[in-house]
Every structure is written in structure tokens, then in C-alpha cells.
Design an enzyme around this catalytic site. Structure first.
Site, PDB file in Angstrom:
ATOM      1  N   ASN A   1       0.983  -1.013  -0.111  1.00 31.16           N
ATOM      2  CA  ASN A   1       0.217   0.195  -0.246  1.00 31.16           C
ATOM      3  C   ASN A   1       1.024   1.145   0.002  1.00 31.16           C
ATOM      4  O   ASN A   1       1.304   1.549   1.041  1.00 31.16           O
ATOM      5  CB  ASN A   1      -0.445   0.335   1.074  1.00 31.16           C
ATOM      6  CG  ASN A   1      -1.893   1.267   1.247  1.00 31.16           C
ATOM      7  OD1 ASN A   1      -1.637   1.876   0.834  1.00 31.16           O
ATOM      8  ND2 ASN A   1      -3.313   0.503   2.191  1.00 31.16           N
TER       9      ASN A   1
ATOM     10  N   HIS B   1       0.926   6.143   1.785  1.00 30.85           N
ATOM     11  CA  HIS B   1       1.645   6.707   3.073  1.00 30.85           C
ATOM     12  C   HIS B   1       2.734   7.583   1.753  1.00 30.85           C
ATOM     13  O   HIS B   1       2.964   8.140   2.513  1.00 30.85           O
ATOM     14  CB  HIS B   1       2.290   5.359   3.990  1.00 30.85           C
ATOM     15  CG  HIS B   1       1.033   4.835   4.838  1.00 30.85           C
ATOM     16  ND1 HIS B   1       0.503   5.508   5.089  1.00 30.85           N
ATOM     17  CD2 HIS B   1       1.116   3.693   4.424  1.00 30.85           C
ATOM     18  CE1 HIS B   1      -0.504   4.257   5.269  1.00 30.85           C
ATOM     19  NE2 HIS B   1       0.088   3.239   4.947  1.00 30.85           N
TER      20      HIS B   1
ATOM     21  N   HIS C   1      -5.518   3.286  -1.908  1.00 27.31           N
ATOM     22  CA  HIS C   1      -6.643   3.784  -1.164  1.00 27.31           C
ATOM     23  C   HIS C   1      -7.271   5.514  -1.741  1.00 27.31           C
ATOM     24  O   HIS C   1      -6.268   6.300  -1.560  1.00 27.31           O
ATOM     25  CB  HIS C   1      -6.484   4.130   0.375  1.00 27.31           C
ATOM     26  CG  HIS C   1      -7.848   4.627   0.780  1.00 27.31           C
ATOM     27  ND1 HIS C   1      -8.293   3.913   2.578  1.00 27.31           N
ATOM     28  CD2 HIS C   1      -9.587   4.908   0.864  1.00 27.31           C
ATOM     29  CE1 HIS C   1      -9.349   4.331   2.811  1.00 27.31           C
ATOM     30  NE2 HIS C   1     -10.294   4.606   1.360  1.00 27.31           N
TER      31      HIS C   1
ATOM     32  N   ARG D   1      -9.235   8.108  -1.003  1.00 26.33           N
ATOM     33  CA  ARG D   1      -9.951   8.745   0.336  1.00 26.33           C
ATOM     34  C   ARG D   1     -10.772   9.746  -0.697  1.00 26.33           C
ATOM     35  O   ARG D   1     -10.596  10.561  -1.334  1.00 26.33           O
ATOM     36  CB  ARG D   1      -9.491   8.992   1.145  1.00 26.33           C
ATOM     37  CG  ARG D   1      -8.633   7.828   2.081  1.00 26.33           C
ATOM     38  CD  ARG D   1      -8.477   8.326   3.040  1.00 26.33           C
ATOM     39  NE  ARG D   1      -9.926   8.274   4.187  1.00 26.33           N
ATOM     40  CZ  ARG D   1      -8.809   7.644   5.445  1.00 26.33           C
ATOM     41  NH1 ARG D   1      -8.083   6.495   5.467  1.00 26.33           N
ATOM     42  NH2 ARG D   1     -10.194   7.639   6.430  1.00 26.33           N
TER      43      ARG D   1
ATOM     44  N   ARG E   1      -6.769  12.401   0.972  1.00 24.90           N
ATOM     45  CA  ARG E   1      -5.629  13.731   1.743  1.00 24.90           C
ATOM     46  C   ARG E   1      -4.254  12.458   1.597  1.00 24.90           C
ATOM     47  O   ARG E   1      -3.014  12.980   1.512  1.00 24.90           O
ATOM     48  CB  ARG E   1      -5.979  12.682   3.356  1.00 24.90           C
ATOM     49  CG  ARG E   1      -6.277  11.336   3.623  1.00 24.90           C
ATOM     50  CD  ARG E   1      -6.424  10.938   4.923  1.00 24.90           C
ATOM     51  NE  ARG E   1      -7.352  11.557   5.568  1.00 24.90           N
ATOM     52  CZ  ARG E   1      -8.359  11.083   6.719  1.00 24.90           C
ATOM     53  NH1 ARG E   1      -7.136  10.463   7.243  1.00 24.90           N
ATOM     54  NH2 ARG E   1      -9.621  10.751   6.544  1.00 24.90           N
TER      55      ARG E   1
ATOM     56  N   GLU F   1      -8.950   0.890  -3.364  1.00 19.24           N
ATOM     57  CA  GLU F   1      -9.213   0.898  -2.047  1.00 19.24           C
ATOM     58  C   GLU F   1     -10.687   1.817  -2.105  1.00 19.24           C
ATOM     59  O   GLU F   1      -9.844   3.174  -2.352  1.00 19.24           O
ATOM     60  CB  GLU F   1      -8.753   0.556  -0.456  1.00 19.24           C
ATOM     61  CG  GLU F   1      -7.823  -0.421  -0.702  1.00 19.24           C
ATOM     62  CD  GLU F   1      -6.874  -0.426   0.891  1.00 19.24           C
ATOM     63  OE1 GLU F   1      -6.203  -0.691   1.129  1.00 19.24           O
ATOM     64  OE2 GLU F   1      -6.873   0.753   1.242  1.00 19.24           O
TER      65      GLU F   1
ATOM     66  N   THR G   1      -7.999   3.576   8.603  1.00 22.90           N
ATOM     67  CA  THR G   1      -9.088   2.964   8.589  1.00 22.90           C
ATOM     68  C   THR G   1      -9.378   1.999   9.704  1.00 22.90           C
ATOM     69  O   THR G   1      -9.023   1.303  10.040  1.00 22.90           O
ATOM     70  CB  THR G   1      -9.024   1.660   7.319  1.00 22.90           C
ATOM     71  OG1 THR G   1      -8.830   2.385   6.073  1.00 22.90           O
ATOM     72  CG2 THR G   1     -10.366   1.396   6.939  1.00 22.90           C
TER      73      THR G   1
ATOM     74  N   GLU H   1     -10.864  -9.561   2.756  1.00 25.90           N
ATOM     75  CA  GLU H   1      -9.503  -8.692   3.533  1.00 25.90           C
ATOM     76  C   GLU H   1      -9.543  -8.568   4.505  1.00 25.90           C
ATOM     77  O   GLU H   1     -11.054  -8.156   5.420  1.00 25.90           O
ATOM     78  CB  GLU H   1      -9.123  -7.508   2.927  1.00 25.90           C
ATOM     79  CG  GLU H   1      -7.553  -7.183   3.272  1.00 25.90           C
ATOM     80  CD  GLU H   1      -7.311  -6.496   2.743  1.00 25.90           C
ATOM     81  OE1 GLU H   1      -7.111  -6.214   1.575  1.00 25.90           O
ATOM     82  OE2 GLU H   1      -6.567  -5.408   3.521  1.00 25.90           O
TER      83      GLU H   1
ATOM     84  N   HIS I   1      -3.943  -4.700   7.775  1.00 25.47           N
ATOM     85  CA  HIS I   1      -3.979  -3.419   8.708  1.00 25.47           C
ATOM     86  C   HIS I   1      -3.167  -3.059   9.842  1.00 25.47           C
ATOM     87  O   HIS I   1      -3.509  -4.615  10.186  1.00 25.47           O
ATOM     88  CB  HIS I   1      -5.104  -2.626   8.941  1.00 25.47           C
ATOM     89  CG  HIS I   1      -5.323  -1.212   9.268  1.00 25.47           C
ATOM     90  ND1 HIS I   1      -5.055  -1.242  10.137  1.00 25.47           N
ATOM     91  CD2 HIS I   1      -6.022  -0.501   8.295  1.00 25.47           C
ATOM     92  CE1 HIS I   1      -5.542   0.482  10.286  1.00 25.47           C
ATOM     93  NE2 HIS I   1      -5.704   0.048   9.813  1.00 25.47           N
ATOM     94  N   GLY I   2      -2.094  -2.696  10.034  1.00 29.43           N
ATOM     95  CA  GLY I   2      -0.866  -2.470  10.881  1.00 29.43           C
ATOM     96  C   GLY I   2      -0.200  -3.573  11.175  1.00 29.43           C
ATOM     97  O   GLY I   2       0.611  -3.633  12.335  1.00 29.43           O
TER      98      GLY I   2
END
Ligand code: PXP
Length: 237
Positions: free
Chosen positions: A7, A10, A43, A45, A49, A70, A101, A151, A190-191
């Protein structure tokens, strides 16, 4: 075969912090692919952002691996998907005020509205995945929507400690087993980071990982030395 989706949102977050044209997520996508990523995940959004609309076609034009977009289940995003035709669409919940998210999509309680939206995507031959919490009722609901994949949101596992972490891992394992039994493709994300990934990889049903923040953060650590070296060379010359 297990695959890794990276992803790159970032990278775009850093760009948008200054509203400049670097770091460029398109270059990031290219490097990520070169390093062996099996998929690029972005993603888009609603508040733009990080990733912007124009990033997506540029990324698509340079990558050979699939693009996993996403997005929220909105008409605006549906139109964007029609225009850009990503290889996979992962439907995610979205709240403007959240930092990231924070949980999975509530499929069970929103099944009627989501059925309509998923049907629209499936009728357009999209491959659809739902980002859900590792809960039985969400898996059954996802199956009812006839999507190809789920997912599982691994955030709760990643954020818990000790016995609670083990309990979350068990919950994730059960969810992966059930989803696989139901014929769904199983992804997680995620994470996940360099310290917490290992126990997750023991879950054989997982076919795909989508990981972003920890990889981009680690890239800063491993890349900082050469970035400073290069600037030092320019400064003293
Ligand atoms: N998968 C989904 C559906 C996500 O929304 C995110 C976060 O954007 C990720 C994976 C990657 O999470 P992280 O950046 O924490 O690795």
C-alpha cells in the site's frame, strides 16, 4: 501461492503534507514492483488526503502487477472505478475524521445497500473484495453478496498484547478458515509490521497480505543514510 500487496498511500501522504510533487507514488509503485511486490494497493479517499485521482492512471500505466483500489461504496467511487478499471476493488468503510481505516466494513447490518452496490460492480465484471472484521456474521454476509474475496482487518490483532493478542490471532485463524471453506479468497491487512507478521503467516488460508505503513516507515530508516550522503555531496561541491 502467498502474495504481497504494498500500500503506497503513505508516500502520497508525505507529498500532500507539503502539496509538492514529491515523493511521487508513481515512482514508489515502480520501486515496490521492482522489489517483488505482487500487487500495488491504493486507497482513494473521499477527502483525497493522500492518493489523488490523477495518480491512479499514472500508476496503472507503469505497473505490470495488478492494482488493488481501496474505496468507499459511493457513487463517486463507482464512477471512478468505471473510468480506471482497477484489477481489484476492495470496499472499505470510510469516515472523514479517522486517521486510518479503523475497522472493517459493517456488511452484516448494511447488507441491503451493499448488495445493490456490489451487484453494480459485479455486473461490470469487477473483482470485488470486502474489508471486514474477522467475524463469522460478516463472512456469511460477504458470501451472500457473491463477492470473490474478503480482506480481514488485522488492526485489533496488531494493537493487542499478551493473551488478548493470542485470542485475536485465534479469531483471525477461525475467520480465515471459515472464509476459505465458503470459497472466498482470503486476504489480510492493516497494522501488520516486521514484528507482528510472523504468527499470522502460520495461517495457511491466507493468500494475500496488504501492507503499507510499516514498509514505508522502514524504508525511511534504511534509506535515510544514502539520502543524507547524497545531499552532503551536493552541499560541499
Ligand atoms: N488493507 C486495507 C483495506 C487498508 O485500508 C489498509 C490501510 O490503508 C491496509 C491494508 C494497509 O494497512 P497498513 O498501512 O497499516 O499496513
Amino acid at each position: 501461492m502467498v502474495t504481497l500487496g504494498v500500500n503506497i498511500d503513505h508516500v502520497a501522504t508525505l507529498r500532500e503534507a507539503r502539496k509538492v510533487d514529491y515523493p511521487d507514488p508513481v515512482i514508489a509503485a515502480e520501486l515496490v514492483q521492482k522489489a517483488g511486490a505482487d500487487q500495488i494497493t491504493c486507497h482513494l479517499r473521499e477527502d483525497r488526503r493522500h492518493i489523488r485521482d490523477d495518480d491512479i492512471p499514472k500508476i496503472q500505466s507503469i505497473i505490470e502487477v495488478p492494482l488493488n483500489l481501496e474505496m468507499a461504496a459511493t457513487e463517486e467511487m463507482f464512477q471512478f472505478a468505471l473510468k480506471t478499471r482497477p484489477n481489484k476493488i476492495t470496499l472499505v468503510p470510510e469516515k472523514r475524521e479517522e486517521i486510518t481505516t479503523e475497522g472493517g466494513l459493517e456488511v452484516f447490518s448494511q447488507i441491503k445497500a451493499l448488495k445493490e452496490f456490489c451487484d453494480k460492480l459485479l455486473n461490470q465484471d469487477f473483482y470485488v473484495s470486502l474489508f471486514i472484521d474477522p467475524e463469522e456474521k460478516q463472512i456469511h454476509a460477504a458470501k451472500e453478496l457473491a463477492v470473490q474475496a474478503v480482506e480481514f482487518h488485522t488492526g485489533t490483532y496488531c494493537n493487542s498484547q499478551g493473551d488478548k493478542k493470542n485470542a485475536q490471532l485465534k479469531k483471525l485463524r477461525r475467520a480465515c478458515e471459515l472464509a476459505k471453506q465458503k470459497g472466498l479468497f482470503v486476504a489480510v491487512g492493516h497494522g501488520l509490521n516486521y514484528n507482528n507478521i510472523s504468527p499470522v503467516t502460520k495461517i495457511n488460508e491466507i493468500e494475500e497480505y496488504n501492507i503499507g505503513h510499516s514498509i514505508i516507515a522502514y524504508a525511511l530508516t534504511v534509506g535515510l543514510e544514502s539520502a543524507v550522503r547524497e545531499m552532503k555531496r551536493l552541499v560541499i561541491n
